[in-house]
Write an enzyme that holds these catalytic residues in place. Structure first.
Site, PDB file in Angstrom:
ATOM      1  N   GLU A 187       0.792  -1.216   0.155  1.00 25.66           N
ATOM      2  CA  GLU A 187      -0.159   0.057   0.097  1.00 25.66           C
ATOM      3  C   GLU A 187       0.883   1.401  -0.081  1.00 25.66           C
ATOM      4  O   GLU A 187       2.037   1.250   0.447  1.00 25.66           O
ATOM      5  CB  GLU A 187      -0.829  -0.001   1.181  1.00 25.66           C
ATOM      6  CG  GLU A 187      -1.953  -1.185   1.067  1.00 25.66           C
ATOM      7  CD  GLU A 187      -2.832  -0.975   2.422  1.00 25.66           C
ATOM      8  OE1 GLU A 187      -4.030  -1.474   2.169  1.00 25.66           O
ATOM      9  OE2 GLU A 187      -2.633  -0.636   3.379  1.00 25.66           O
ATOM     10  N   CYS A 235       3.254   8.496   0.758  1.00 21.24           N
ATOM     11  CA  CYS A 235       3.793   7.616   1.778  1.00 21.24           C
ATOM     12  C   CYS A 235       3.838   6.281   1.098  1.00 21.24           C
ATOM     13  O   CYS A 235       3.213   5.992   0.560  1.00 21.24           O
ATOM     14  CB  CYS A 235       2.765   7.473   2.960  1.00 21.24           C
ATOM     15  SG  CYS A 235       3.131   6.523   4.242  1.00 21.24           S
ATOM     16  N   CYS A 263       6.848  -6.584   7.373  1.00 23.98           N
ATOM     17  CA  CYS A 263       7.886  -6.017   8.192  1.00 23.98           C
ATOM     18  C   CYS A 263       8.422  -7.257   9.255  1.00 23.98           C
ATOM     19  O   CYS A 263       7.719  -7.899   9.559  1.00 23.98           O
ATOM     20  CB  CYS A 263       7.432  -4.787   8.859  1.00 23.98           C
ATOM     21  SG  CYS A 263       9.008  -3.961   9.633  1.00 23.98           S
ATOM     22  N   CYS A 320       6.709  -4.747  15.818  1.00 22.96           N
ATOM     23  CA  CYS A 320       6.239  -3.819  17.052  1.00 22.96           C
ATOM     24  C   CYS A 320       4.812  -4.148  17.178  1.00 22.96           C
ATOM     25  O   CYS A 320       3.945  -4.486  16.494  1.00 22.96           O
ATOM     26  CB  CYS A 320       6.231  -2.282  16.483  1.00 22.96           C
ATOM     27  SG  CYS A 320       7.998  -1.595  15.920  1.00 22.96           S
ATOM     28  N   CYS A 348       1.731  -2.124  15.720  1.00 20.37           N
ATOM     29  CA  CYS A 348       1.595  -1.985  14.349  1.00 20.37           C
ATOM     30  C   CYS A 348       0.900  -3.316  13.405  1.00 20.37           C
ATOM     31  O   CYS A 348       1.164  -4.236  13.656  1.00 20.37           O
ATOM     32  CB  CYS A 348       2.837  -1.796  13.802  1.00 20.37           C
ATOM     33  SG  CYS A 348       3.251  -1.621  12.180  1.00 20.37           S
ATOM     34  N   CYS A 400      -1.260   5.996   9.833  1.00 18.98           N
ATOM     35  CA  CYS A 400      -0.069   5.223  10.337  1.00 18.98           C
ATOM     36  C   CYS A 400      -0.325   3.985  10.915  1.00 18.98           C
ATOM     37  O   CYS A 400      -1.274   3.943  11.612  1.00 18.98           O
ATOM     38  CB  CYS A 400       0.829   6.120  11.242  1.00 18.98           C
ATOM     39  SG  CYS A 400       1.054   7.542  10.856  1.00 18.98           S
TER      40      CYS A 400
HETATM   41  N1  SAH Z   1       8.990   0.947   9.945  1.00 19.89           N
HETATM   42  C1  SAH Z   1       9.523   2.311   9.939  1.00 19.89           C
HETATM   43  C2  SAH Z   1       8.358   3.298   9.002  1.00 19.89           C
HETATM   44  C3  SAH Z   1       6.880   2.698   8.962  1.00 19.89           C
HETATM   45  S1  SAH Z   1       5.822   2.966  10.311  1.00 19.89           S
HETATM   46  C4  SAH Z   1       9.184   3.184  11.274  1.00 19.89           C
HETATM   47  O1  SAH Z   1       8.783   2.174  12.328  1.00 19.89           O
HETATM   48  O2  SAH Z   1       9.304   4.065  11.459  1.00 19.89           O
HETATM   49  C5  SAH Z   1       5.313   4.618  10.001  1.00 19.89           C
HETATM   50  C6  SAH Z   1       5.137   5.033  11.511  1.00 19.89           C
HETATM   51  O3  SAH Z   1       3.931   4.778  11.801  1.00 19.89           O
HETATM   52  C7  SAH Z   1       5.995   4.709  12.453  1.00 19.89           C
HETATM   53  O4  SAH Z   1       6.283   6.099  13.313  1.00 19.89           O
HETATM   54  C8  SAH Z   1       5.263   3.945  13.408  1.00 19.89           C
HETATM   55  O5  SAH Z   1       5.619   3.804  14.583  1.00 19.89           O
HETATM   56  C9  SAH Z   1       3.708   4.338  13.157  1.00 19.89           C
HETATM   57  N2  SAH Z   1       2.913   3.639  13.596  1.00 19.89           N
HETATM   58  C10 SAH Z   1       2.768   2.086  13.506  1.00 19.89           C
HETATM   59  N3  SAH Z   1       1.603   1.594  14.045  1.00 19.89           N
HETATM   60  C11 SAH Z   1       0.612   2.621  14.336  1.00 19.89           C
HETATM   61  C12 SAH Z   1      -0.590   2.824  15.014  1.00 19.89           C
HETATM   62  N4  SAH Z   1      -1.136   1.767  15.358  1.00 19.89           N
HETATM   63  N5  SAH Z   1      -1.110   4.048  15.096  1.00 19.89           N
HETATM   64  C13 SAH Z   1      -0.228   5.140  14.996  1.00 19.89           C
HETATM   65  N6  SAH Z   1       1.083   5.140  14.559  1.00 19.89           N
HETATM   66  C14 SAH Z   1       1.539   3.926  14.105  1.00 19.89           C
HETATM   67 FE1  SF4 Z   2       7.760  -2.433  10.958  1.00 21.38          FE
HETATM   68 FE2  SF4 Z   2       5.625  -1.384  11.934  1.00 21.38          FE
HETATM   69 FE3  SF4 Z   2       7.385  -1.498  13.568  1.00 21.38          FE
HETATM   70 FE4  SF4 Z   2       7.467   0.171  11.641  1.00 21.38          FE
HETATM   71  S1  SF4 Z   2       6.161   0.264  13.218  1.00 21.38           S
HETATM   72  S2  SF4 Z   2       9.336  -1.100  12.146  1.00 21.38           S
HETATM   73  S3  SF4 Z   2       6.570  -1.081   9.782  1.00 21.38           S
HETATM   74  S4  SF4 Z   2       6.652  -3.155  12.646  1.00 21.38           S
END
Ligand code: SAH
Ligand code: SF4
Length: 359
Positions: free
Chosen positions: A87, A112, A119, A123, A126, A343
């Site tokens: 996406e 974006c 990934c 996290c 996420c 995000c």
């Molecule tokens: N992997 C990289 C870039 C992609 S994630 C990273 O983690 O930075 C892009 C952003 O979205 C990151 O700051 C991540 O922490 C945030 N993000 C992930 N899950 C989210 C959620 N459920 N609500 C809000 N932001 C989120």
């Molecule tokens: Fe990967 Fe999501 Fe963590 Fe970014 S926030 S590093 S996309 S698992």
């Protein structure tokens, strides 16, 4: 299988076609006139067009579905050659423009992009992490997301836009291809998006931050910090066990950055986890040695999640505390939340709404 033309830098293409100036012509037709067929490049001899067609394809991604948000943001689901889907999102932002001593706000597009299918970082908050990791994207597959959206929305070629590497995936886990994509996107005969308009967001792989810094690409960096102590951060982001907060701040301090710009820190606020004023106080201390800007993001809830979205009031109090201490801080609006494009909501599947729009 044919190679992706979008995987080629200008120099590489110049070594393939003769005479090499043809590479510039091809870049202009592809990135500035949006041709999708080599046959349409009328300034090239027929034989060259046929050769290109033999070896390359211009279609690294195809639009599988798209969905527009009420705020004009649009989420794209792209199908890759091997049928995986990724996406990308087009976001309409307002950007302050300084015009003499007047500051006006201008509509500005930001795209974006994803850097991986899935990934590995995992996290806890996420959505992308849920689907696991499939593979890295090639440079061309990253570039193709920007080109396809620009072409689809008929955004004039000369209109500058921003690119953020904040879609699916961890860009520093695919550094070689991401660095190449940054270069191709910035090429003046192509999309011409200056590295200063490109922001790479990372979960904090410290040694890779150092490597990226040494490459001196001029790209901006955003660190997904999200917590001020290692215990909390390790629970949210398992990568913190390998590279802790101190190692990230250390690597960040050495990162070359344009003096007019700041190092960005993303701070995802989760109710009762990291949204107290005590956390704000520790954050100020942590960022003290840096020229930093903090983006506060409200956790976007998803199904099967134990986390909650913070109250607006606690976010505002957090922001106020930082500002009072002289740390630049904004509350990032969740754009496209109605289409799951905000995000952390990007993942490899069609959301129920999207299924109706598959073309
Ligand atoms: N992997 C990289 C870039 C992609 S994630 C990273 O983690 O930075 C892009 C952003 O979205 C990151 O700051 C991540 O922490 C945030 N993000 C992930 N899950 C989210 C959620 N459920 N609500 C809000 N932001 C989120
Ligand atoms: Fe990967 Fe999501 Fe963590 Fe970014 S926030 S590093 S996309 S698992």
């Amino acid at each position: 299988m044919k190679e992706f033309l979008l995987d080629c830098s200008l120099e590489e293409l110049g070594r393939i076609v003769t005479p090499p100036y043809r590479a510039k012509q091809i870049f202009q037709w592809v990135y500035q006139r949006y041709v999708s067929d080599f046959g349409d490049i009328s300034t090239l001899p027929k034989a060259v067009r046929a050769e290109l067609n033999e070896r390359f394809t211009l279609n690294a991604v195809s639009i599988a579905a798209k969905q527009k948000s009420v705020d004009e943001s649009e989420k794209y689901l792209f199908r890759l050659a091997d049928d995986h889907t990724i996406e990308a999102v087009l976001l309409l932002m307002r950007e302050a423009q300084e015009d003499g001593d007047r500051v006006t706000r201008q509509a500005q597009w930001t795209i974006c992009v994803s850097t991986q299918v899935g990934c590995k970082i995992g996290c806890a908050f996420c959505m992308t992490a849920k689907g696991g990791f499939k593979r890295d994207l090639s440079a061309g597959e990253i570039v193709a997301q920007v080109l396809a959206i620009k072409r689809d929305r008929q955004i004039p070629p000369e209109k500058s836009l921003n690119v953020v590497y904040m879609g699916m995936g961890e860009p520093l886990d695919n550094l070689e291809n991401v660095a190449k994509a940054i270069g191709i996107l910035s090429c003046e005969f192509g999309l011409h998006i200056s590295p200063r308009r490109q922001t790479l967001s990372t979960s904090g792989i410290s040694p890779k931050i150092e490597t990226l810094g040494k490459m001196n690409l001029g790209v901006l960096l955003a660190i997904s910090l999200h917590a001020i102590d290692d215990e909390t951060r390790s629970k949210l982001m398992p990568i913190n066990k390998a590279y802790n907060i101190e190692s990230i701040i250390d690597a960040t301090r050495r990162f070359p950055i344009d003096l007019r710009k700041r190092m960005m820190f993303e701070y995802l606020m989760i109710k009762g986890v990291n949204d107290s004023i005590d956390c704000a106080r520790k954050l100020v201390k942590l960022l003290n040695p840096l020229r930093a800007k903090v983006n506060l993001i409200a956790f976007n809830p998803r199904e099967e999640s134990n986390f909650e979205r913070p109250d607006r009031a606690s976010m505002e109090a957090f922001q106020r505390f930082l500002l009072d201490c002289g740390v630049l801080c904004v509350i990032r609006q969740s754009r496209g939340i109605d289409i799951d494009a905000a995000c952390g909501q990007l993942r490899e599947r069609l959301s129920p709404l999207l299924r109706h729009t598959v073309s």
